[in-house]
Write a protein that holds these residues in place. Structure first.
Motif, PDB file in Angstrom:
ATOM      1  N   PRO A   1       0.820  -1.217   0.000  1.00 25.86           N
ATOM      2  CA  PRO A   1       0.000   0.000   0.000  1.00 25.86           C
ATOM      3  C   PRO A   1       0.851   1.264   0.000  1.00 25.86           C
ATOM      4  CG  PRO A   1       0.007  -1.008   2.166  1.00 25.86           C
ATOM      5  CD  PRO A   1       0.723  -1.963   1.265  1.00 25.86           C
ATOM      6  N   THR A   2       0.249   2.338  -0.456  1.00 27.77           N
ATOM      7  CA  THR A   2       0.903   3.648  -0.480  1.00 27.77           C
ATOM      8  C   THR A   2       0.282   4.528   0.592  1.00 27.77           C
ATOM      9  OG1 THR A   2       1.314   3.480  -2.852  1.00 27.77           O
ATOM     10  CG2 THR A   2       1.392   5.683  -1.886  1.00 27.77           C
ATOM     11  N   PRO A   3       1.086   5.149   1.452  1.00 32.33           N
ATOM     12  CA  PRO A   3       0.498   5.981   2.500  1.00 32.33           C
ATOM     13  C   PRO A   3      -0.146   7.242   1.930  1.00 32.33           C
ATOM     14  CG  PRO A   3       2.890   6.197   2.508  1.00 32.33           C
ATOM     15  CD  PRO A   3       2.559   5.110   1.526  1.00 32.33           C
ATOM     16  N   ALA A   4      -1.373   7.493   2.322  1.00 28.55           N
ATOM     17  CA  ALA A   4      -2.076   8.707   1.930  1.00 28.55           C
ATOM     18  C   ALA A   4      -1.696   9.838   2.890  1.00 28.55           C
ATOM     19  CB  ALA A   4      -3.577   8.460   1.954  1.00 28.55           C
ATOM     20  N   ALA A   5      -2.269  10.993   2.676  1.00 23.58           N
ATOM     21  CA  ALA A   5      -2.008  12.124   3.571  1.00 23.58           C
ATOM     22  C   ALA A   5      -2.332  11.730   5.009  1.00 23.58           C
ATOM     23  CB  ALA A   5      -2.844  13.324   3.156  1.00 23.58           C
ATOM     24  N   GLY A   6      -1.417  12.034   5.908  1.00 25.69           N
ATOM     25  CA  GLY A   6      -1.635  11.730   7.314  1.00 25.69           C
ATOM     26  C   GLY A   6      -1.332  10.302   7.706  1.00 25.69           C
TER      27      GLY A   6
ATOM     28  N   ALA B   1       7.983   4.847   4.922  1.00 25.23           N
ATOM     29  CA  ALA B   1       7.543   5.973   4.088  1.00 25.23           C
ATOM     30  C   ALA B   1       6.472   6.735   4.858  1.00 25.23           C
ATOM     31  CB  ALA B   1       6.997   5.494   2.743  1.00 25.23           C
ATOM     32  N   VAL B   2       6.352   8.029   4.542  1.00 28.94           N
ATOM     33  CA  VAL B   2       5.322   8.848   5.183  1.00 28.94           C
ATOM     34  C   VAL B   2       4.527   9.586   4.118  1.00 28.94           C
ATOM     35  CG1 VAL B   2       6.685   9.137   7.280  1.00 28.94           C
ATOM     36  CG2 VAL B   2       6.842  10.847   5.481  1.00 28.94           C
ATOM     37  N   GLY B   3       3.245   9.771   4.394  1.00 33.82           N
ATOM     38  CA  GLY B   3       2.395  10.531   3.500  1.00 33.82           C
ATOM     39  C   GLY B   3       2.535  12.020   3.735  1.00 33.82           C
ATOM     40  N   SER B   4       1.902  12.795   2.893  1.00 32.26           N
ATOM     41  CA  SER B   4       1.980  14.246   3.023  1.00 32.26           C
ATOM     42  C   SER B   4       1.366  14.693   4.344  1.00 32.26           C
ATOM     43  CB  SER B   4       1.259  14.920   1.854  1.00 32.26           C
ATOM     44  OG  SER B   4      -0.117  14.578   1.856  1.00 32.26           O
TER      45      SER B   4
ATOM     46  N   ASP C   1       4.637  14.937  10.010  1.00 32.55           N
ATOM     47  CA  ASP C   1       5.920  15.454  10.470  1.00 32.55           C
ATOM     48  C   ASP C   1       6.333  14.889  11.829  1.00 32.55           C
ATOM     49  OD1 ASP C   1       4.144  16.768  12.126  1.00 32.55           O
ATOM     50  OD2 ASP C   1       4.465  18.742  11.221  1.00 32.55           O
ATOM     51  N   GLU C   2       5.447  14.040  12.430  1.00 35.57           N
ATOM     52  CA  GLU C   2       5.801  13.489  13.740  1.00 35.57           C
ATOM     53  C   GLU C   2       6.578  12.182  13.649  1.00 35.57           C
ATOM     54  OE1 GLU C   2       1.248  12.626  13.539  1.00 35.57           O
ATOM     55  OE2 GLU C   2       2.726  13.728  12.373  1.00 35.57           O
ATOM     56  N   TRP C   3       6.664  11.604  12.456  1.00 32.69           N
ATOM     57  CA  TRP C   3       7.408  10.355  12.261  1.00 32.69           C
ATOM     58  C   TRP C   3       8.349  10.506  11.080  1.00 32.69           C
ATOM     59  CZ3 TRP C   3       6.741   7.532  16.357  1.00 32.69           C
ATOM     60  CH2 TRP C   3       5.512   7.542  17.017  1.00 32.69           C
TER      61      TRP C   3
END
Length: 326
Positions: free
Chosen positions: A23-28, A70-73, A76-78
């Motif tokens: 899966p691809t991380p979405a915003a948040g 990976a992180v979504g848009s 900023d906490e991870w």
């Protein structure tokens, strides 16, 4: 990636290891390379055909621990490389899963990812039900049913950490021995002793301030007979039935409150709020070793069916987790 789904509603044999797109991380959201996933009774219900929320993956698993890859848009906490344990809407039985960033918790130093996988469901459940709804305070006495389960054993330790006394029930000598090792004030084998009599004897007839019940059915009326004035009864589940008969006179005479909750349908914002509370109140207990998830078994992802059989047989003493080869 490899992932576990139920091919169709039915028994553990319906679970299948399949190939799915990562899966691809979405915003948040964050993408987690899963090291281990906790196994919970709602997973069994989903496998048996209980509906899942709209838009949620059919891959089972409501909690997992691993490393952020990976992180979504807007996140900023991870950052990539951090160890996290996450409450999930689904998808934990897989090599990768996505989680809401706000529903993730840092894994304390010294806690293995396998142990951490057994924390989120228990922590969110225990914090909300025992401390918010049950209003457990230092000096209270609490009766915890099914206390040798993953959630139950976590609740026992958290109650101790908060300064409460614990009376706990379980269904075998082995489970009673585990509870005694955890330091409960009184452990009860429900097949041998009447918990109502034991509680009233232990408390000199005063009763307990809080009951944490996962049995339901006929237990609820019996629980009320163990409760002190102003006591709080919190239902987690109803293994012996959702329909109950109550004498409202007992409820009113003792000024008792009856409440309950379930975790999965809660809103994103509510789960995020709970995560903030857990981070500040429970993580120090985990970091110090005062509270530690009790692991019964670690099975590879390919043996998800065996993990479900353990829970269905009530054979687990503590948490069952599925491990993912890295």
């Amino acid at each position: 990636m490899k992932a576990v789904i139920a091919r169709e509603p039915g028994g553990p044999e319906m679970l299948a290891l399949v190939q799915r797109e990562v899966p691809t991380p979405a915003a948040g959201e964050v993408l987690i390379r899963v090291a281990a996933a906790g196994v919970n009774r709602p997973d069994l219900m989903q496998r048996n055909g209980a509906p899942i929320p709209p838009g949620v993956t059919d891959v089972l698993g409501l909690e997992a621990a691993g490393v952020v890859v990976a992180v979504g848009s807007g996140v900023d906490e991870w950052v990539v490389g951090e160890r996290v344990m996450a409450l999930l809407n689904g998808g934990g039985y897989a090599e990768y899963c996505v989680a809401q960033a706000a529903h993730c918790l840092p894994v304390p130093v010294g806690l293995s990812l396998e142990s951490a996988a057994g924390v989120p469901e228990a922590a969110f459940t225990v914090w909300h039900n025992l401390f918010e709804l049950g209003r457990l305070r230092s000096g209270d006495t609490v009766l915890i049913h099914g206390a040798a389960s993953g959630v139950g054993s976590f609740a026992v330790q958290c109650a101790h950490a908060a300064g409460a006394r614990v009376i706990a029930t379980a269904g075998s000598p082995q489970k009673v021995a585990m509870l005694q090792a955890l330091g409960v004030w009184r452990a009860i084998d429900r097949h041998v002793e009447d918990f109502v009599c034991v509680v009233n004897d232990c408390t000199d007839g005063r009763g307990v301030e809080v009951v944490l019940d996962n049995v339901g059915g006929p237990y609820v009326a019996r629980n009320l007979a163990t409760m002190a004035m102003g006591g709080r009864h919190v239902s987690l589940s109803f293994l012996q039935g959702a329909n109950i008969d109550l004498d409202l006179q007992v409820l009113m005479r003792k000024n008792l409150s009856l409440t309950s909750s379930t975790l999965r349908p809660k809103s994103h914002a509510e789960k995020a709020r709970l995560a903030v509370c857990i981070r500040s109140r429970m993580l120090p207990w985990l970091a110090s070793g005062l509270v530690a998830p009790q692991l019964h078994a670690q099975l590879p992802l390919s043996q998800a069916a065996d993990a479900h059989r353990l829970l269905e047989a009530n054979a687990n003493v503590g948490k069952v987790v599925l491990t993912v080869a890295q």
